[in-house]
Design a protein around this motif. Sequence first.
Motif, short mmCIF file in Angstrom:
data_model
loop_
_atom_site.label_atom_id
_atom_site.label_comp_id
_atom_site.label_asym_id
_atom_site.label_seq_id
_atom_site.Cartn_x
_atom_site.Cartn_y
_atom_site.Cartn_z
N LEU A 202 0.84 -1.20 0.00
CA LEU A 202 0.00 0.00 0.00
C LEU A 202 0.87 1.25 0.00
CD1 LEU A 202 -3.06 0.96 0.39
CD2 LEU A 202 -2.36 1.39 2.75
N PRO A 203 0.72 2.13 -0.99
CA PRO A 203 1.46 3.40 -0.95
C PRO A 203 1.08 4.19 0.29
CG PRO A 203 0.49 3.03 -3.13
CD PRO A 203 -0.11 2.00 -2.22
N LEU A 204 2.06 4.76 0.95
CA LEU A 204 1.79 5.47 2.19
C LEU A 204 0.85 6.64 2.00
CD1 LEU A 204 5.25 5.45 4.03
CD2 LEU A 204 3.17 4.20 4.63
N GLU A 205 0.88 7.24 0.82
CA GLU A 205 -0.02 8.37 0.60
C GLU A 205 -1.49 7.93 0.64
OE1 GLU A 205 1.60 7.30 -3.59
OE2 GLU A 205 2.36 7.44 -1.54
N LYS A 206 -1.76 6.66 0.30
CA LYS A 206 -3.13 6.15 0.40
C LYS A 206 -3.54 6.00 1.86
CE LYS A 206 -3.90 5.75 -4.02
NZ LYS A 206 -4.91 6.61 -4.69
N TRP A 207 -2.63 5.55 2.70
CA TRP A 207 -2.92 5.48 4.14
C TRP A 207 -3.27 6.87 4.68
CZ3 TRP A 207 -3.66 2.50 8.41
CH2 TRP A 207 -3.49 3.13 9.67
N PHE A 208 -2.42 7.85 4.38
CA PHE A 208 -2.65 9.20 4.90
C PHE A 208 -3.94 9.80 4.34
CE2 PHE A 208 2.06 9.04 5.53
CZ PHE A 208 2.02 9.11 6.91
N SER A 209 -4.27 9.50 3.09
CA SER A 209 -5.51 10.01 2.51
C SER A 209 -6.73 9.50 3.27
CB SER A 209 -5.60 9.61 1.04
OG SER A 209 -6.87 9.96 0.50
N VAL A 210 -6.74 8.21 3.57
CA VAL A 210 -7.87 7.62 4.30
C VAL A 210 -7.96 8.18 5.72
CG1 VAL A 210 -8.83 5.48 5.25
CG2 VAL A 210 -7.93 5.52 2.91
N ILE A 211 -6.84 8.23 6.42
CA ILE A 211 -6.85 8.72 7.79
C ILE A 211 -7.19 10.22 7.83
CG2 ILE A 211 -5.47 9.08 9.87
CD1 ILE A 211 -6.30 6.14 9.25
N ASP A 212 -6.64 10.98 6.90
CA ASP A 212 -6.93 12.42 6.87
C ASP A 212 -8.41 12.70 6.64
OD1 ASP A 212 -4.26 12.95 7.27
OD2 ASP A 212 -3.84 13.54 5.20
N THR A 213 -9.04 11.92 5.77
CA THR A 213 -10.45 12.16 5.46
C THR A 213 -11.37 11.52 6.49
OG1 THR A 213 -9.92 12.20 3.09
CG2 THR A 213 -12.24 11.91 3.70
N ARG B 123 -12.60 -6.45 6.16
CA ARG B 123 -12.44 -7.24 4.94
C ARG B 123 -10.95 -7.49 4.73
NH1 ARG B 123 -16.72 -7.49 1.54
NH2 ARG B 123 -18.48 -6.07 1.84
N PRO B 124 -10.60 -8.43 3.84
CA PRO B 124 -9.18 -8.62 3.53
C PRO B 124 -8.56 -7.36 2.93
CG PRO B 124 -10.48 -10.48 2.73
CD PRO B 124 -11.45 -9.41 3.15
N PHE B 125 -7.36 -7.06 3.35
CA PHE B 125 -6.54 -5.99 2.77
C PHE B 125 -7.20 -4.62 2.88
CE2 PHE B 125 -5.12 -9.61 -0.21
CZ PHE B 125 -4.20 -10.07 0.73
N THR B 126 -7.75 -4.32 4.04
CA THR B 126 -8.41 -3.02 4.24
C THR B 126 -7.93 -2.33 5.52
OG1 THR B 126 -10.28 -4.02 5.42
CG2 THR B 126 -10.51 -3.78 3.02
N ALA B 127 -6.66 -2.48 5.84
CA ALA B 127 -6.16 -1.91 7.10
C ALA B 127 -6.45 -0.42 7.25
CB ALA B 127 -4.66 -2.17 7.24
N PRO B 128 -6.24 0.42 6.23
CA PRO B 128 -6.51 1.86 6.44
C PRO B 128 -7.97 2.14 6.73
CG PRO B 128 -5.15 1.51 4.49
CD PRO B 128 -5.64 0.16 4.91
N TYR B 129 -8.86 1.58 5.91
CA TYR B 129 -10.29 1.84 6.08
C TYR B 129 -10.79 1.27 7.41
CZ TYR B 129 -15.21 2.31 4.79
OH TYR B 129 -16.54 2.67 4.76
N THR B 130 -10.37 0.05 7.72
CA THR B 130 -10.80 -0.57 8.98
C THR B 130 -10.31 0.23 10.18
OG1 THR B 130 -10.85 -2.78 7.99
CG2 THR B 130 -10.64 -2.66 10.38
N ALA B 131 -9.05 0.65 10.16
CA ALA B 131 -8.52 1.45 11.26
C ALA B 131 -9.28 2.76 11.38
CB ALA B 131 -7.03 1.72 11.04
N SER B 132 -9.60 3.37 10.24
CA SER B 132 -10.29 4.66 10.28
C SER B 132 -11.68 4.53 10.88
CB SER B 132 -10.37 5.26 8.88
OG SER B 132 -11.33 4.62 8.06
N LYS B 133 -12.39 3.46 10.57
CA LYS B 133 -13.75 3.31 11.07
C LYS B 133 -13.77 2.87 12.54
CE LYS B 133 -15.77 4.75 7.39
NZ LYS B 133 -16.51 6.03 7.40
N HIS B 134 -12.75 2.15 12.99
CA HIS B 134 -12.61 1.91 14.42
C HIS B 134 -12.38 3.23 15.16
CE1 HIS B 134 -12.42 -2.38 13.58
NE2 HIS B 134 -12.33 -2.62 14.87
N ALA B 135 -11.61 4.11 14.54
CA ALA B 135 -11.37 5.43 15.15
C ALA B 135 -12.66 6.24 15.22
CB ALA B 135 -10.31 6.18 14.36
#
Length: 254
Positions: free
Chosen positions: A104-115, A153-165
Amino acid sequence: MTATSCTKIALVTGAGSGIGRAAALGLLADGFTVVLAGRRAEPLQALVDQAASRGQRALAVPTDVTDPASVQALFDTIEATYGRLDVVFNNAGVNAPAVPMDELPLEKWFSVIDTNVTGVFLCARAAFGLMRRQSPQGGRIINNGSISAHTPRPFTAPYTASKHAVSGITKAIALDGRAFNIVASQIDIGNALTELSERMTRGVLQANGTTASEPMMDATHVANAVRHIAALPLQANVLNMTVMASHMPFVGRG
């Protein structure tokens, strides 16, 4: 323009399409004046024009929820225009590609967490302040969660982490808002059919490694859930609600 004593003011973020648009239309039908926030001005203005043709009142405020200055400008506009805010639907959100986390490109992680996290916090923070200052004091903040706040879901660490937050933010608002008559809700949504989720009808990676299409529900069912919560008096609240396509894999997922 100042809100009259009987006018309820609602804000919907991510209002230009999908669940946000459906929720905005529902709140307009219920008599709310609705502030429409989103990154793209054109679909927001189209919704304002549609509302006006029906004798409804909406205001488009192009906003980037990841930008503190943009969020502050949104809430300054709401306060200056209406003097108060009764309901917020924190709906704006993004996802990331479903790939192993080391790819996963790190910019995708930051995009999900930022939004999905910072954006929700910034809007909730500004709403909390306005609802605390206004008279009568109080209001309702509804956050768009996900069944991924419970099960990934499989391979959804950014989205899953964001929704737990988001779940943590919702509970914190519900607790901290008690002294100010501010309540918070979270709607955990599963498989609502929108432009972004349509791909799921063609196949989604499952926990057992297979790919399968999944049942979907109309986004109006989510909008109706928002409308139900928004219509409650502040003395009552739905803290958590799950709205999902009945036969999608969630209970017993994987």
